[in-house]
Scaffold this motif. Structure first.
Motif, mmCIF file in Angstrom:
data_model
loop_
_atom_site.group_PDB
_atom_site.id
_atom_site.type_symbol
_atom_site.label_atom_id
_atom_site.label_comp_id
_atom_site.label_asym_id
_atom_site.label_seq_id
_atom_site.Cartn_x
_atom_site.Cartn_y
_atom_site.Cartn_z
ATOM 1 N N GLY A 139 50.073 48.587 37.011
ATOM 2 C CA GLY A 139 49.993 47.723 36.046
ATOM 3 C C GLY A 139 49.866 46.291 36.396
ATOM 4 N N LYS A 140 49.113 45.448 35.590
ATOM 5 C CA LYS A 140 48.710 44.038 35.915
ATOM 6 C C LYS A 140 49.777 42.949 35.456
ATOM 7 N N SER A 141 50.666 43.606 34.529
ATOM 8 C CA SER A 141 51.481 42.701 33.799
ATOM 9 C C SER A 141 52.710 43.532 33.345
ATOM 10 N N VAL A 142 53.843 42.880 32.958
ATOM 11 C CA VAL A 142 54.838 43.620 32.473
ATOM 12 C C VAL A 142 54.279 44.294 31.240
ATOM 13 N N TYR A 143 53.532 43.754 30.706
ATOM 14 C CA TYR A 143 53.112 44.133 29.095
ATOM 15 C C TYR A 143 52.475 45.369 29.223
ATOM 16 N N GLU A 144 51.857 45.944 30.430
ATOM 17 C CA GLU A 144 51.155 47.322 30.426
ATOM 18 C C GLU A 144 52.233 48.250 30.890
ATOM 19 N N GLU A 145 53.413 47.821 31.283
ATOM 20 C CA GLU A 145 54.381 48.800 31.770
ATOM 21 C C GLU A 145 55.185 49.611 31.012
ATOM 22 N N ASN A 277 56.425 43.752 42.265
ATOM 23 C CA ASN A 277 57.225 42.655 42.273
ATOM 24 C C ASN A 277 58.408 42.950 41.945
ATOM 25 N N VAL A 278 59.574 42.134 42.463
ATOM 26 C CA VAL A 278 60.698 42.442 42.459
ATOM 27 C C VAL A 278 61.474 40.954 41.629
ATOM 28 N N PRO A 279 62.099 41.205 40.458
ATOM 29 C CA PRO A 279 62.856 40.170 39.984
ATOM 30 C C PRO A 279 64.176 39.698 40.742
ATOM 31 N N MET A 280 64.403 38.339 40.857
ATOM 32 C CA MET A 280 65.512 37.980 41.661
ATOM 33 C C MET A 280 66.871 38.742 41.266
ATOM 34 N N ILE A 281 67.207 39.135 40.139
ATOM 35 C CA ILE A 281 68.220 39.898 39.701
ATOM 36 C C ILE A 281 68.485 41.138 40.749
ATOM 37 N N TYR A 282 67.395 41.669 40.881
ATOM 38 C CA TYR A 282 67.239 42.846 41.756
ATOM 39 C C TYR A 282 67.521 42.695 43.159
ATOM 40 N N ASN A 316 58.314 34.116 44.446
ATOM 41 C CA ASN A 316 57.395 35.110 45.459
ATOM 42 C C ASN A 316 57.477 36.356 45.252
ATOM 43 N N ILE A 317 56.995 37.381 45.977
ATOM 44 C CA ILE A 317 57.150 38.924 45.645
ATOM 45 C C ILE A 317 58.729 39.482 45.485
ATOM 46 N N LEU A 318 59.643 38.712 46.037
ATOM 47 C CA LEU A 318 61.016 38.666 45.800
ATOM 48 C C LEU A 318 61.919 38.151 44.824
ATOM 49 N N ASN A 319 61.056 37.175 44.179
ATOM 50 C CA ASN A 319 61.635 36.442 43.235
ATOM 51 C C ASN A 319 60.421 36.077 42.170
ATOM 52 N N ALA A 320 59.924 37.223 41.545
ATOM 53 C CA ALA A 320 58.728 37.379 40.597
ATOM 54 C C ALA A 320 59.153 36.954 39.249
ATOM 55 N N GLU A 321 58.403 36.165 38.795
ATOM 56 C CA GLU A 321 58.423 35.570 37.409
ATOM 57 C C GLU A 321 57.774 36.398 36.343
ATOM 58 N N ARG A 322 58.273 36.230 35.075
ATOM 59 C CA ARG A 322 57.504 36.948 34.011
ATOM 60 C C ARG A 322 56.257 36.183 33.673
ATOM 61 N N PRO A 323 55.072 37.081 33.336
ATOM 62 C CA PRO A 323 55.314 38.145 33.085
ATOM 63 C C PRO A 323 54.689 39.150 34.212
ATOM 64 N N ALA A 324 55.132 39.278 35.427
ATOM 65 C CA ALA A 324 54.750 39.837 36.754
ATOM 66 C C ALA A 324 54.860 41.607 36.331
ATOM 67 N N PRO A 325 54.177 42.284 37.024
ATOM 68 C CA PRO A 325 54.478 43.441 36.930
ATOM 69 C C PRO A 325 55.405 44.027 38.068
ATOM 70 N N VAL A 326 56.436 44.838 37.365
ATOM 71 C CA VAL A 326 57.525 45.076 38.276
ATOM 72 C C VAL A 326 58.175 46.607 38.275
ATOM 73 N N SER A 327 57.033 47.486 37.725
ATOM 74 C CA SER A 327 57.618 48.831 37.472
ATOM 75 C C SER A 327 58.411 49.427 38.686
ATOM 76 N N VAL A 328 57.715 49.289 40.060
ATOM 77 C CA VAL A 328 58.309 49.987 41.112
ATOM 78 C C VAL A 328 58.997 48.846 41.959
ATOM 79 N N ARG A 329 59.799 47.857 41.208
ATOM 80 C CA ARG A 329 60.487 47.012 42.026
ATOM 81 C C ARG A 329 61.304 47.534 43.111
#
Length: 539
Positions: A139-145, A277-282, A316-329
């Motif tokens: 995916g290229k954004s969370v909307y696709e995931e 990408n990885v959201p900061m919470i993870y 960055n990739i360990l603190n990704a912001e919405r709407p970054a794709p994060v499926s396999v974070r």
């Protein structure tokens, strides 16, 4: 507090842990998805009325437990107290307010004793499908995931939101499994609440305040003692991971002060256009887990022990912001402990294990009959683990899920869920890095479509181009590989095809070694050869 009261509180603390263990076991026993039922990809916990985690179930993953500790606060901020009622259950899969990607469903239920809100129960589980592109990095954004569920009510006063279920049913490929898991999650919290009320009635408490204060104050005192004994200063580490189509650098600095430990991820690569990408919470969840493994592995994991660990990062990739794709974070998220531990190894030489496979080798299979033939169509999820790094005094564990801690689904259970055949699943000789203590072995797995079928699969693998590194003179573990049985090399990430008659061959990475190989005992070398762990040849 006198000695008798202290003993009484300690007994109730143990009872509270039993309550959340039964909560988690309810989810294990009733879940529809094999990732929950067989692998234990879940978490469960109890919180006070302010949303502070008091106890967690032993069954569960750090990525779920530690994100859930923060997620409950998001629920409290979103749903006003005056709109909370007995019998409510709230839900979300928001990656930035839940546990990092859309496939994890988090449910929070307020716990009332009479008219008083005394706390919350929360649980999380990975469901087999959330629609969209499916579980993968393409995916290229969370909307696709997949479908996004904001923080909302799954049930109000015991009445399930049927509109939500209708929306879910039309947006996922396995509606019966997914909706079944939603009900399992809700039931899990109900069991926790019922057991808590029974416990409080038995011991004569009206709420969790005195017990919660006892738990958090004792935990805080214990964790502060440990931090006081640590060396003070700052240490850095970096590592390369495979990324999606190019290597990605992860960097961390660990600084230890008088009353806290800070981790900063400045210097890490920018956000990726792909779903790694990885959201900061993870990221925060696994950074705290790594610190706790070294600093205080025997101190209970709750709001007080987690509060002394501070995590920061620019975007960055360990603190990704919405709407970054994060499926396999989870892939890069599972690398965070090795990254942090590498910095701690400089502060505490000789005390930290070597790098391992780290990221689970999850494979999501979408199987279907070959055109013109009849057969089953199914979504199959399979968790697999490479080798752990060698420890300062012991060999690494083979095919063990560190840091996630999830189990591998039994072959029989996996084959039952869809038209696939697992022809081979065995330890991979010569994959553990040499050292005074050998790295854990990876494994070799061969998966084929059942007769008359083919499948697409989502690769979510790492350590293929960047092998796990050894520590203190230990050699690296073997890198992984992804191929068909005819030798065709496949990519470590992304959706790909396995035609009828072919097999997918996965060779999982081994862990790095610890210490100089020349120092390994001859008896250990002989035992490795006798058991087939080391052959002298490549596999």
């Amino acid at each position: 507090m006198n000695q008798i009261d202290e003993i009484r509180m300690q007994v109730m603390w143990n009872r509270l842990i039993s309550v959340v263990e039964e909560q988690a076991m309810t989810l294990l026993r009733t879940a529809f998805s094999t990732s929950v039922r067989e692998a234990g990809d879940l978490s469960a916990g109890v919180y006070n009325a302010r949303g502070e985690m008091l106890a967690q179930a032993v069954t569960g993953t750090p990525g779920h437990v530690n994100t859930m500790a923060e997620a409950v606060m998001h629920f409290i901020a979103e749903i006003p107290r005056e709109e909370m009622y007995p019998g409510d259950t709230y839900v979300t899969n928001d990656p930035w307010k839940g546990t990092g990607h859309l496939h994890d469903i988090t449910m929070v239920s307020p716990s009332f004793k009479g008219d008083e809100l005394i706390g919350f129960f929360a649980c999380t589980a990975h469901v087999v499908d959330v629609g969209g592109r499916g579980f993968g990095a393409d995916g290229k954004s969370v909307y696709e995931e997949g479908i996004q569920i904001p923080i909302m009510k799954f049930a109000e006063r015991g009445e399930v939101n049927q509109d939500l279920l209708k929306i879910l049913r039309l947006n996922v490929r396995e509606p019966n499994q997914v909706i079944g898991d939603f009900y399992s999650l809700a039931a899990c919290n109900d069991v926790g609440h019922n057991r808590l009320i029974a416990m409080l009635d038995e011991v004569g408490l009206d709420n969790l305040e005195s017990l919660g204060e006892f738990i958090l104050s004792r935990t805080h005192a214990a964790i502060m003692e440990r931090i006081a004994d640590l060396p003070k200063g700052a240490w850095s580490n970096d590592m390369l991971t495979d990324g999606y189509d190019q290597a990605i650098k992860l960097a961390a600095e660990v600084s230890i002060g008088n009353d806290n430990v800070n981790v900063d991820f400045s210097g890490t690569a920018a956000m990726s256009p792909w779903g790694i990408n990885v959201p900061m919470i993870y990221t925060k969840a696994y950074a705290c887990y790594a610190l706790k493994c070294v600093v205080a592995p025997d101190i209970p994991n709750n709001a007080a022990s987690l509060a002394v660990f501070k995590v920061s990062s620019p975007t960055n990739i360990l603190n990704a912001e919405r709407p970054a794709p994060v499926s396999v974070r989870h892939v890069l998220g599972h690398m965070v402990p090795d990254l942090v531990l590498g910095a701690l190894a400089k502060a505490m030489p000789g005390q930290v294990l070597a790098e391992g496979a780290a990221a689970l080798w999850n494979v999501h299979i979408s199987a279907r009959p070959v055109e013109g033939q009849e057969g089953r169509q199914a979504e199959v999820l399979m968790f697999n683990s490479g080798g752990m790094g060698a420890r300062p005094q012991l060999d690494g564990l083979s095919s063990t899920a560190f840091p996630s801690g999830v189990h591998t689904m039994p072959i029989e259970a996996t084959e039952h869920t869809g038209p696939i055949v697992i022809w081979r699943k065995e330890l991979r000789p010569d994959s553990g890095g040499a050292g005074k203590f050998r790295g854990g072995l990876g494994q070799v797995i061969e998966i084929a479509p059942a007769e008359g079928h083919e499948f697409n699969f989502s690769a979510m693998f790492d350590r293929v181009t960047s092998a796990p590194r050894g520590r203190d003179g230990g050699e690296p573990g073997a890198p992984g590989s992804v191929a068909l049985d005819d030798g065709t090399q496949l990519r470590p990430k992304g959706w790909q095809h396995v035609p009828a008659g072919r097999r997918l061959v996965l060779k999982l990475p081994g862990g790095g070694g610890f210490g100089q190989p020349a120092e390994r005992l001859q008896e250990a070398i002989a035992a490795d050869r006798a058991q087939g762990y080391v052959t002298g040849g490549d596999v």
